[in-house]
Write a protein that holds these residues in place. Structure first.
Motif, PDB file in Angstrom:
ATOM      1  N   LYS A  90      10.934   3.075  -3.289  1.00 34.57           N
ATOM      2  CA  LYS A  90      10.370   3.156  -4.641  1.00 34.57           C
ATOM      3  C   LYS A  90       9.384   4.321  -4.730  1.00 34.57           C
ATOM      4  N   PHE A  91       8.568   4.517  -3.684  1.00 31.21           N
ATOM      5  CA  PHE A  91       7.588   5.603  -3.700  1.00 31.21           C
ATOM      6  C   PHE A  91       8.263   6.964  -3.614  1.00 31.21           C
ATOM      7  N   ILE A  92       9.401   7.038  -2.914  1.00 31.81           N
ATOM      8  CA  ILE A  92      10.131   8.300  -2.806  1.00 31.81           C
ATOM      9  C   ILE A  92      10.789   8.637  -4.137  1.00 31.81           C
ATOM     10  N   VAL A  93      11.429   7.647  -4.746  1.00 33.23           N
ATOM     11  CA  VAL A  93      12.194   7.881  -5.971  1.00 33.23           C
ATOM     12  C   VAL A  93      11.284   8.025  -7.186  1.00 33.23           C
ATOM     13  N   LYS A  94      10.327   7.112  -7.361  1.00 36.31           N
ATOM     14  CA  LYS A  94       9.523   7.080  -8.586  1.00 36.31           C
ATOM     15  C   LYS A  94       8.088   7.554  -8.418  1.00 36.31           C
ATOM     16  N   GLY A  95       7.592   7.640  -7.193  1.00 36.51           N
ATOM     17  CA  GLY A  95       6.199   8.006  -6.982  1.00 36.51           C
ATOM     18  C   GLY A  95       5.297   6.791  -7.070  1.00 36.51           C
ATOM     19  N   ILE A  96       4.017   7.037  -7.170  1.00 34.79           N
ATOM     20  CA  ILE A  96       3.017   5.974  -7.201  1.00 34.79           C
ATOM     21  C   ILE A  96       2.506   5.828  -8.620  1.00 34.79           C
ATOM     22  N   ASP A  97       2.472   4.597  -9.082  1.00 33.65           N
ATOM     23  CA  ASP A  97       1.915   4.324 -10.403  1.00 33.65           C
ATOM     24  C   ASP A  97       0.409   4.152 -10.267  1.00 33.65           C
ATOM     25  N   THR A  98      -0.329   4.858 -11.108  1.00 36.11           N
ATOM     26  CA  THR A  98      -1.778   4.715 -11.086  1.00 36.11           C
ATOM     27  C   THR A  98      -2.252   4.149 -12.405  1.00 36.11           C
ATOM     28  N   THR A  99      -3.391   3.526 -12.352  1.00 38.47           N
ATOM     29  CA  THR A  99      -3.977   2.963 -13.558  1.00 38.47           C
ATOM     30  C   THR A  99      -5.032   3.928 -14.087  1.00 38.47           C
ATOM     31  N   GLN A 100      -5.414   3.710 -15.319  1.00 37.75           N
ATOM     32  CA  GLN A 100      -6.417   4.569 -15.931  1.00 37.75           C
ATOM     33  C   GLN A 100      -7.801   4.256 -15.371  1.00 37.75           C
ATOM     34  N   PHE A 112       2.274   7.290   5.025  1.00 38.76           N
ATOM     35  CA  PHE A 112       3.303   8.283   5.270  1.00 38.76           C
ATOM     36  C   PHE A 112       4.654   7.594   5.203  1.00 38.76           C
ATOM     37  N   ILE A 113       5.593   8.235   4.562  1.00 44.21           N
ATOM     38  CA  ILE A 113       6.972   7.748   4.532  1.00 44.21           C
ATOM     39  C   ILE A 113       7.838   8.911   5.004  1.00 44.21           C
ATOM     40  N   HIS A 114       8.550   8.717   6.089  1.00 52.50           N
ATOM     41  CA  HIS A 114       9.460   9.743   6.595  1.00 52.50           C
ATOM     42  C   HIS A 114      10.868   9.365   6.177  1.00 52.50           C
ATOM     43  N   ASP A 115      11.595  10.307   5.622  1.00 50.47           N
ATOM     44  CA  ASP A 115      13.013  10.056   5.362  1.00 50.47           C
ATOM     45  C   ASP A 115      13.822  11.187   5.979  1.00 50.47           C
ATOM     46  N   GLY A 116      15.126  11.125   5.846  1.00 46.65           N
ATOM     47  CA  GLY A 116      16.004  12.098   6.480  1.00 46.65           C
ATOM     48  C   GLY A 116      15.833  13.513   5.958  1.00 46.65           C
ATOM     49  N   LEU A 117      15.218  13.676   4.782  1.00 45.75           N
ATOM     50  CA  LEU A 117      15.110  15.003   4.189  1.00 45.75           C
ATOM     51  C   LEU A 117      13.732  15.623   4.360  1.00 45.75           C
ATOM     52  N   LYS A 119       9.123  14.573   4.858  1.00 46.96           N
ATOM     53  CA  LYS A 119       8.086  13.576   5.068  1.00 46.96           C
ATOM     54  C   LYS A 119       7.269  13.483   3.787  1.00 46.96           C
ATOM     55  N   HIS A 120       7.162  12.314   3.249  1.00 47.00           N
ATOM     56  CA  HIS A 120       6.340  12.095   2.073  1.00 47.00           C
ATOM     57  C   HIS A 120       4.973  11.645   2.558  1.00 47.00           C
ATOM     58  N   ARG A 121       3.941  12.295   2.086  1.00 46.39           N
ATOM     59  CA  ARG A 121       2.597  11.916   2.497  1.00 46.39           C
ATOM     60  C   ARG A 121       1.767  11.708   1.248  1.00 46.39           C
ATOM     61  N   THR A 122       1.133  10.576   1.194  1.00 51.41           N
ATOM     62  CA  THR A 122       0.271  10.295   0.063  1.00 51.41           C
ATOM     63  C   THR A 122      -1.049   9.783   0.588  1.00 51.41           C
ATOM     64  N   ASN A 127     -10.557   4.782  -3.810  1.00 48.17           N
ATOM     65  CA  ASN A 127     -10.028   3.515  -3.312  1.00 48.17           C
ATOM     66  C   ASN A 127      -8.702   3.163  -3.963  1.00 48.17           C
ATOM     67  N   THR A 128      -8.036   2.177  -3.396  1.00 44.25           N
ATOM     68  CA  THR A 128      -6.719   1.782  -3.882  1.00 44.25           C
ATOM     69  C   THR A 128      -6.785   1.097  -5.235  1.00 44.25           C
ATOM     70  N   GLY A 129      -7.968   0.911  -5.759  1.00 41.32           N
ATOM     71  CA  GLY A 129      -8.120   0.335  -7.083  1.00 41.32           C
ATOM     72  C   GLY A 129      -7.522   1.205  -8.180  1.00 41.32           C
ATOM     73  N   LYS A 130      -7.150   2.441  -7.865  1.00 36.41           N
ATOM     74  CA  LYS A 130      -6.489   3.312  -8.831  1.00 36.41           C
ATOM     75  C   LYS A 130      -4.989   3.035  -8.914  1.00 36.41           C
ATOM     76  N   MET A 131      -4.444   2.260  -7.969  1.00 41.36           N
ATOM     77  CA  MET A 131      -3.010   1.955  -7.956  1.00 41.36           C
ATOM     78  C   MET A 131      -2.732   0.731  -8.809  1.00 41.36           C
ATOM     79  N   THR A 132      -1.526   0.643  -9.334  1.00 44.17           N
ATOM     80  CA  THR A 132      -1.140  -0.570 -10.047  1.00 44.17           C
ATOM     81  C   THR A 132      -0.991  -1.706  -9.038  1.00 44.17           C
ATOM     82  N   ASN A 133      -1.101  -2.926  -9.525  1.00 43.95           N
ATOM     83  CA  ASN A 133      -0.995  -4.084  -8.638  1.00 43.95           C
ATOM     84  C   ASN A 133       0.349  -4.138  -7.930  1.00 43.95           C
ATOM     85  N   ASP A 134       1.433  -3.767  -8.620  1.00 42.70           N
ATOM     86  CA  ASP A 134       2.765  -3.796  -7.999  1.00 42.70           C
ATOM     87  C   ASP A 134       2.837  -2.867  -6.786  1.00 42.70           C
TER      88      ASP A 134
END
Length: 174
Positions: A90-100, A112-117, A119-122, A127-134
């Protein structure tokens, strides 16, 4: 003029074909690492990092305020690895949802998420309070795998992050 029109038509056609192509067939996710730092918390959030790779190897470091303290290594089941790939894709395809709004009492996180193509690094410097609960639920679900996995103590481990260690944040001297 006719040449310009032909080139323009060709470019538009090429663009439409490229947009219709599915994402290149990756080899799947090969490794996921999530590190939490207690900085950003108003209480005692744990300093910890958990990593799982496609060979089903799981490594965990628990520092200050973690339920398990020290370095641990073990394996996860194929079903667990399959779940990790589905959730983190989900993070590779859609990215990270953040809240206002930023909620307080959440740790800093780096993952870090490594895939075959590639390395995704975020990394969140806040704090993580900027991320959506999902999205935050995915990270907490992942780290909780360590408590449900039989891990054995090991001398030391190396991770691609140092966020999990309880060290004062670096400041710039002026």
């Amino acid at each position: 003029m006719k040449t310009t029109t032909n080139i323009l038509t060709f470019l538009i056609l090429l663009t439409l074909i490229a947009c219709g192509e599915p994402r290149p067939d990756s080899k799947g996710i090969s490794k996921v690492t999530v590190a939490f730092s207690g900085y950003g918390c108003e209480s005692e959030c744990p300093f910890q990092v958990f990593s799982v790779d496609s060979s089903l190897t799981a490594t965990f470091y628990g520092g200050q305020f973690a339920d398990r303290k020290g370095c641990f290594k073990g394996t996860v089941s194929q079903a667990t690895w399959d779940s990790i790939q589905v959730r983190f894709d989900k993070f590779i395809v859609k990215g990270i949802d953040t809240t206002q709004y930023q909620k307080t009492d959440h740790p800093n996180v780096e993952f870090f998420i490594h895939d075959g193509l590639r390395k995704h690094r975020t990394r969140f410097n806040e704090n993580t309070g900027k991320m959506t609960n999902d999205d935050l639920d995915i990270l907490y679900w992942f780290v909780r795998i360590a408590s449900r996995t039989e891990l054995k103590t090991t001398d030391s481990l190396t991770f691609e992050t140092t966020l999990q260690y309880a060290m004062p944040p670096k400041t710039l001297d002026k």
